[in-house]
Write an enzyme that holds these catalytic residues in place. Structure first.
Site, PDB file in Angstrom:
ATOM      1  N   TRP A 336       0.665  -1.056  -0.045  1.00 31.22           N
ATOM      2  CA  TRP A 336      -0.120  -0.064  -0.156  1.00 31.22           C
ATOM      3  C   TRP A 336       0.831   1.081  -0.160  1.00 31.22           C
ATOM      4  O   TRP A 336       0.542   2.363  -0.593  1.00 31.22           O
ATOM      5  CB  TRP A 336      -0.872   0.179   1.169  1.00 31.22           C
ATOM      6  N   HIS A 337       1.976   1.045   0.588  1.00 30.13           N
ATOM      7  CA  HIS A 337       2.819   2.467   0.860  1.00 30.13           C
ATOM      8  C   HIS A 337       3.615   2.594  -0.470  1.00 30.13           C
ATOM      9  O   HIS A 337       3.995   3.734  -0.711  1.00 30.13           O
ATOM     10  CB  HIS A 337       4.053   2.342   1.941  1.00 30.13           C
ATOM     11  N   GLY A 338       3.881   1.646  -1.368  1.00 26.99           N
ATOM     12  CA  GLY A 338       4.437   2.035  -2.603  1.00 26.99           C
ATOM     13  C   GLY A 338       4.680   0.676  -3.447  1.00 26.99           C
ATOM     14  O   GLY A 338       4.760  -0.289  -3.010  1.00 26.99           O
TER      15      GLY A 338
END
Length: 487
Positions: A336-338
């Site tokens: 989700w972060h990257g």
């Protein structure tokens, strides 16, 4: 600058200068918005229309044409969720699947298309040329809000919102739109049905949070980032001591940057009579990794728990499945972060850490928590595990991350420490100040807040002017965007 150019700067999106909370432009707009809001907040429909219009304008000023993507996605989810709420049995599942497909399809294209393409072409042994896809600001945050709304309606934990304007306002409310917190519909939508009552105490609490957020972001995080960026860009040019200071510096930077934004968002919401919850609770005071994830980015960790970990089975299907579910949840949390393997590694290692933490609690039966020395050791291990993984979160690549770690172990000499303190006095001072602020117990912090509220209005004005002056003295040439805007 003539009047026409001024209007252009105010009302037209400029990619090189998006609208940010910590900019002078937003300060002026914010004062204007609050002034208009004070005139309309007692009347539900004008209040909703005004804040919805400004929220969409705010998103346009941060992301340009992508405001149409936001509107299109929220309209599609609204219509499908309404149809879903009228269905029974399998029909509900199909409509929910449609919502998930639309939201994750849009998110997947803009955030993960190049990542998937790069890895697919690597597998088949062909060269991949990246597609020119820009990532809309805040898409990960509003996507999760859209999903949680639809899932809650599907589970019958929330009635569908028939008023489209209230629903759109919930999704787009500007303080939390681009970087959270991820607000749940079942906690926010009921607030829109009630009369807003503003009182001086809550307004001043909100302003205090805004000042705290500005201080964390524009003074602590932005100044620390100037040195941290130098080291992470070229770790081989710095000694082990200098590199270690940048590692600690980044741990403080990302906390001050993200929690600073959250403080401002919650503060703005509070000044307008809305409760956005809590997103950080002194995470570096955690005595275990489980405790850390109860304190760090609370709105995301609770979202992952309620909409991923528990549906996977949580801890209801035996120990092995519990650990597997934890690992899957954290791997996806990292993703989700990257769109990068280093974020997946970061999330996966947190998953492994949580598994080890649970195993340790089983072995010790939780009895060691009774001893102060055990809590201190637990805090030290947890802190440095988290700080170690921040290296991979921040570094441009795995190679850079390992080079940074290598510098600490292979080029460390305590003789450099006095020299570093001498040459980087302000960096050390701000680092220690951030640590001291974070170390303040929540009960004592509440006393500081109440003391601020009791001060005369003139003192508050002077404090704000001093804060702005300090920001102007310390800031780099450009207003620095928030780290979590890229997610």
């Amino acid at each position: 600058m003539n009047f026409k150019e001024l209007l252009y700067d105010v009302f037209v999106y400029r990619p090189e200068a998006p609208l940010l909370f910590n900019s002078f432009e937003f300060l002026v707009l914010g004062i204007l918005v609050l002034a208009i809001y004070a005139a309309v907040y007692r009347h539900k429909r004008p209040r909703t229309l005004f804040l919805l219009a400004f929220s969409l304008f705010f998103y346009y000023k941060t992301s340009g044409i992508f405001v149409l993507l936001l509107i299109g996605t929220l309209v599609a989810v609204y219509l499908m969720t309404r149809r879903m709420s009228r269905c029974e049995g399998g029909g509900r599942k199909w409509w929910l699947a449609g919502v998930v497909a639309v939201v994750l399809g849009v998110l997947g294209y803009f955030k993960y298309a190049n990542f998937l393409g790069e890895n697919f072409f690597l597998i088949i042994g062909k060269e991949f040329h990246h597609w020119d896809i820009l990532l809309p600001v805040g898409i990960s945050f509003y996507s999760f809000q859209l999903l949680s709304y639809a899932i809650d309606v599907y589970r019958r934990e929330l009635e569908e919102e028939k008023d489209f304007l209230d629903y759109a306002f919930y999704i787009t409310f500007f303080p939390q739109l681009v970087a959270g917190p991820i607000v749940r519909a079942k906690s926010f939508l009921p607030q829109l049905k009630k009369d807003i009552v503003l009182n001086r105490n809550e307004i001043e609490k909100g302003f205090f949070l805004i000042m705290m957020g500005l201080f964390k972001k524009s003074i602590l995080a932005d100044y620390l980032s100037q040195y941290n960026d130098l080291v992470f860009a070229n770790p081989g040019a710095y000694s082990g001591v200098e590199t270690l200071m940048a590692i600690y510096g980044y741990a403080i930077q990302i906390y001050c940057d993200f929690s600073g934004y959250t403080d401002m968002a919650i503060g703005m919401g509070k000044m307008m009579g809305f409760d956005l919850g809590i997103n950080f609770n002194k995470p570096y005071q955690s005595t275990s990794l489980t405790d850390f994830w109860r304190r760090w980015h609370i709105s995301l960790s609770s979202w992952l728990r309620d909409y991923l970990y528990i549906p996977l089975g949580g801890n209801r299907k035996g120990k092995f499945r519990t650990y597997l579910n934890l690992l899957i949840t954290m791997l996806l949390g990292g993703l989700w972060h990257g769109a990068n393997w280093k974020f997946i590694f970061w999330g996966g290692m947190h998953g492994v850490g949580l598994i080890v933490d649970k195993l340790w609690q089983i072995i010790t039966k939780g009895k060691l928590k009774e001893y102060r020395i055990a809590r201190i050791v637990g805090w030290f291990i947890t802190l440095h595990f988290v700080v170690f993984l921040w290296i991979f979160f921040r570094a441009d690549s795995f190679a850079t991350a390992w080079e940074i770690i290598g510098q600490v172990f292979n080029s460390f000499d305590l003789a450099y420490l006095p020299v570093f303190f001498e040459t980087r006095k302000l960096f050390v001072l701000l680092l220690l100040l951030a640590v001291a602020i974070h170390a303040i117990p929540s009960s004592k912090f509440g006393k500081v807040e109440r003391a601020y509220i009791r001060t005369p209005f003139l003192v508050k004005v002077v404090a704000f002017i001093i804060l702005i002056q300090c920001i102007l003295q310390i800031k780099s040439s450009d207003v620095q965007p928030f780290i979590y805007f890229q997610f």
